[in-house]
Design a protein around this motif. Structure first.
Motif, PDB file in Angstrom:
ATOM      1  N   SER A  24       0.823  -1.215   0.000  1.00  0.00           N
ATOM      2  CA  SER A  24       0.000   0.000   0.000  1.00  0.00           C
ATOM      3  C   SER A  24       0.853   1.259   0.000  1.00  0.00           C
ATOM      4  CB  SER A  24      -0.939   0.007   1.206  1.00  0.00           C
ATOM      5  OG  SER A  24      -0.192  -0.030   2.406  1.00  0.00           O
ATOM      6  N   ARG A  25       2.113   1.098   0.395  1.00  0.00           N
ATOM      7  CA  ARG A  25       3.093   2.193   0.380  1.00  0.00           C
ATOM      8  C   ARG A  25       4.467   1.548   0.258  1.00  0.00           C
ATOM      9  NH1 ARG A  25       5.767   2.614   5.333  1.00  0.00           N
ATOM     10  NH2 ARG A  25       4.798   1.447   7.023  1.00  0.00           N
ATOM     11  N   PRO A  26       5.480   2.299  -0.136  1.00  0.00           N
ATOM     12  CA  PRO A  26       6.818   1.713  -0.198  1.00  0.00           C
ATOM     13  C   PRO A  26       7.249   1.209   1.190  1.00  0.00           C
ATOM     14  CG  PRO A  26       6.781   3.823  -1.322  1.00  0.00           C
ATOM     15  CD  PRO A  26       5.465   3.690  -0.600  1.00  0.00           C
ATOM     16  N   LEU A  27       7.800   0.011   1.231  1.00  0.00           N
ATOM     17  CA  LEU A  27       8.258  -0.583   2.493  1.00  0.00           C
ATOM     18  C   LEU A  27       9.725  -0.954   2.415  1.00  0.00           C
ATOM     19  CD1 LEU A  27       5.342  -3.005   3.458  1.00  0.00           C
ATOM     20  CD2 LEU A  27       5.947  -0.849   4.559  1.00  0.00           C
ATOM     21  N   ARG A  28      10.410  -0.694   3.511  1.00  0.00           N
ATOM     22  CA  ARG A  28      11.823  -1.060   3.648  1.00  0.00           C
ATOM     23  C   ARG A  28      11.894  -2.286   4.559  1.00  0.00           C
ATOM     24  NH1 ARG A  28      15.661   2.771   2.658  1.00  0.00           N
ATOM     25  NH2 ARG A  28      16.798   2.282   4.572  1.00  0.00           N
ATOM     26  N   VAL A  29      12.391  -3.389   4.012  1.00  0.00           N
ATOM     27  CA  VAL A  29      12.444  -4.653   4.749  1.00  0.00           C
ATOM     28  C   VAL A  29      13.892  -5.084   4.939  1.00  0.00           C
ATOM     29  CG1 VAL A  29      11.798  -7.090   4.730  1.00  0.00           C
ATOM     30  CG2 VAL A  29      10.180  -5.369   3.885  1.00  0.00           C
ATOM     31  N   ALA A  30      14.286  -5.193   6.206  1.00  0.00           N
ATOM     32  CA  ALA A  30      15.630  -5.694   6.541  1.00  0.00           C
ATOM     33  C   ALA A  30      15.535  -7.196   6.741  1.00  0.00           C
ATOM     34  CB  ALA A  30      16.147  -5.024   7.814  1.00  0.00           C
ATOM     35  N   TYR A  31      16.438  -7.928   6.101  1.00  0.00           N
ATOM     36  CA  TYR A  31      16.457  -9.386   6.257  1.00  0.00           C
ATOM     37  C   TYR A  31      17.642  -9.794   7.117  1.00  0.00           C
ATOM     38  CZ  TYR A  31      16.547 -14.338   5.458  1.00  0.00           C
ATOM     39  OH  TYR A  31      16.556 -15.693   5.660  1.00  0.00           O
ATOM     40  N   HIS A  32      17.350 -10.575   8.166  1.00  0.00           N
ATOM     41  CA  HIS A  32      18.393 -11.124   9.038  1.00  0.00           C
ATOM     42  C   HIS A  32      18.580 -12.587   8.691  1.00  0.00           C
ATOM     43  CE1 HIS A  32      20.564 -12.626  12.475  1.00  0.00           C
ATOM     44  NE2 HIS A  32      19.555 -13.432  12.742  1.00  0.00           N
ATOM     45  N   ASP A  33      19.808 -12.963   8.343  1.00  0.00           N
ATOM     46  CA  ASP A  33      20.123 -14.364   8.073  1.00  0.00           C
ATOM     47  C   ASP A  33      20.198 -15.148   9.371  1.00  0.00           C
ATOM     48  OD1 ASP A  33      20.678 -14.748   5.177  1.00  0.00           O
ATOM     49  OD2 ASP A  33      22.154 -13.164   5.541  1.00  0.00           O
ATOM     50  N   ALA A  34      19.366 -16.150   9.516  1.00  0.00           N
ATOM     51  CA  ALA A  34      19.488 -17.074  10.638  1.00  0.00           C
ATOM     52  C   ALA A  34      20.739 -17.911  10.413  1.00  0.00           C
ATOM     53  CB  ALA A  34      18.251 -17.965  10.719  1.00  0.00           C
ATOM     54  N   CYS A  35      21.511 -18.115  11.464  1.00  0.00           N
ATOM     55  CA  CYS A  35      22.783 -18.845  11.326  1.00  0.00           C
ATOM     56  C   CYS A  35      22.600 -20.234  10.720  1.00  0.00           C
ATOM     57  CB  CYS A  35      23.472 -18.955  12.685  1.00  0.00           C
ATOM     58  SG  CYS A  35      24.092 -17.376  13.312  1.00  0.00           S
ATOM     59  N   HIS A  36      21.573 -20.966  11.169  1.00  0.00           N
ATOM     60  CA  HIS A  36      21.404 -22.325  10.655  1.00  0.00           C
ATOM     61  C   HIS A  36      21.125 -22.326   9.156  1.00  0.00           C
ATOM     62  CE1 HIS A  36      17.056 -21.610  10.826  1.00  0.00           C
ATOM     63  NE2 HIS A  36      16.919 -22.709  10.107  1.00  0.00           N
ATOM     64  N   LEU A  37      20.442 -21.302   8.671  1.00  0.00           N
ATOM     65  CA  LEU A  37      20.176 -21.233   7.232  1.00  0.00           C
ATOM     66  C   LEU A  37      21.402 -20.772   6.450  1.00  0.00           C
ATOM     67  CD1 LEU A  37      16.586 -19.675   7.153  1.00  0.00           C
ATOM     68  CD2 LEU A  37      17.237 -22.038   6.640  1.00  0.00           C
ATOM     69  N   ALA A  38      21.979 -19.660   6.875  1.00  0.00           N
ATOM     70  CA  ALA A  38      23.085 -19.065   6.116  1.00  0.00           C
ATOM     71  C   ALA A  38      24.364 -19.880   6.195  1.00  0.00           C
ATOM     72  CB  ALA A  38      23.345 -17.644   6.609  1.00  0.00           C
ATOM     73  N   ALA A  40      25.001 -23.065   8.053  1.00  0.00           N
ATOM     74  CA  ALA A  40      24.923 -24.526   8.008  1.00  0.00           C
ATOM     75  C   ALA A  40      24.354 -25.037   6.693  1.00  0.00           C
ATOM     76  CB  ALA A  40      24.092 -25.041   9.189  1.00  0.00           C
ATOM     77  N   GLN A  41      23.321 -24.351   6.168  1.00  0.00           N
ATOM     78  CA  GLN A  41      22.660 -24.846   4.971  1.00  0.00           C
ATOM     79  C   GLN A  41      22.976 -24.036   3.712  1.00  0.00           C
ATOM     80  OE1 GLN A  41      18.792 -25.059   7.381  1.00  0.00           O
ATOM     81  NE2 GLN A  41      18.482 -26.590   5.789  1.00  0.00           N
ATOM     82  N   GLY A  42      23.643 -22.916   3.861  1.00  0.00           N
ATOM     83  CA  GLY A  42      23.998 -22.104   2.706  1.00  0.00           C
ATOM     84  C   GLY A  42      22.816 -21.445   2.013  1.00  0.00           C
ATOM     85  N   ILE A  43      21.749 -21.195   2.769  1.00  0.00           N
ATOM     86  CA  ILE A  43      20.548 -20.600   2.194  1.00  0.00           C
ATOM     87  C   ILE A  43      20.558 -19.102   2.482  1.00  0.00           C
ATOM     88  CG2 ILE A  43      18.024 -20.555   2.241  1.00  0.00           C
ATOM     89  CD1 ILE A  43      18.218 -23.528   3.180  1.00  0.00           C
ATOM     90  N   LYS A  44      20.915 -18.322   1.472  1.00  0.00           N
ATOM     91  CA  LYS A  44      20.956 -16.874   1.612  1.00  0.00           C
ATOM     92  C   LYS A  44      20.205 -16.187   0.475  1.00  0.00           C
ATOM     93  CE  LYS A  44      24.568 -14.905   3.449  1.00  0.00           C
ATOM     94  NZ  LYS A  44      25.888 -14.382   3.777  1.00  0.00           N
ATOM     95  N   ALA A  45      20.338 -16.692  -0.719  1.00  0.00           N
ATOM     96  CA  ALA A  45      19.746 -16.044  -1.893  1.00  0.00           C
ATOM     97  C   ALA A  45      18.228 -16.213  -1.955  1.00  0.00           C
ATOM     98  CB  ALA A  45      20.379 -16.597  -3.162  1.00  0.00           C
TER      99      ALA A  45
END
Length: 141
Positions: A24-38, A40-45
């Motif tokens: 409904s309006r421009p939103l700024r979203v900050a993404y925090h990588d959880a350690c287990h994803l980034a 241990a599992q290499g999930i970032k993209a």
């Protein structure tokens, strides 16, 4: 087993994901990588790609993004002082991006971020990636 962000990103690449409603309006979203994803599992993209698909959202990278938030399983119970220091540092880094919303893919990170952002007097909303996507599908962002 696969993380929901991997599944949804693959589904999107195959054309099986419906488009999100614009915000409904421009939103700024900050993404925090959880350690287990980034780490241990290499999930970032994948989570980032999904967030970028929401019309009206600007994805923000958190400074020192690879730094743990301090939740890490039972770390905040076993090492509360260090976990608190990490949580404060992460919260300050998040706030430096001036987000409207903070997103993570882990409930422990969600709780830690919400707690430390609140201690700093911030009312920034913290949510799981799936919550953000659900709101985007319903046109409630």
């Amino acid at each position: 087993m696969q993380d929901i962000s991997e599944y949804l990103a693959r589904l999107s690449a195959e054309g099986g994901l419906e488009p999100f409603m614009p915000t409904s309006r421009p939103l700024r979203v900050a993404y925090h990588d959880a350690c287990h994803l980034a780490h241990a599992q290499g999930i970032k993209a994948e989570p980032r790609a999904l967030i970028r698909m929401i019309p009206g959202v600007t994805l923000l990278e958190v400074p020192e993004g690879d730094l743990c938030c301090g939740s890490a399983g039972t770390y905040n119970i076993e090492q509360p002082e260090l976990a608190g220091q990490l949580g404060d540092r992460k919260a300050k880094n998040v706030l430096s991006t001036q987000p409207d919303i903070v997103v993570s893919g882990n409930v422990g990170c969600h709780t830690q971020l919400q707690s430390h952002l609140g201690r700093l007097g911030s009312g920034v909303r913290v949510m799981h990636l799936v919550e953000l996507l659900d709101l985007a599908y319903r046109g409630e962002l």
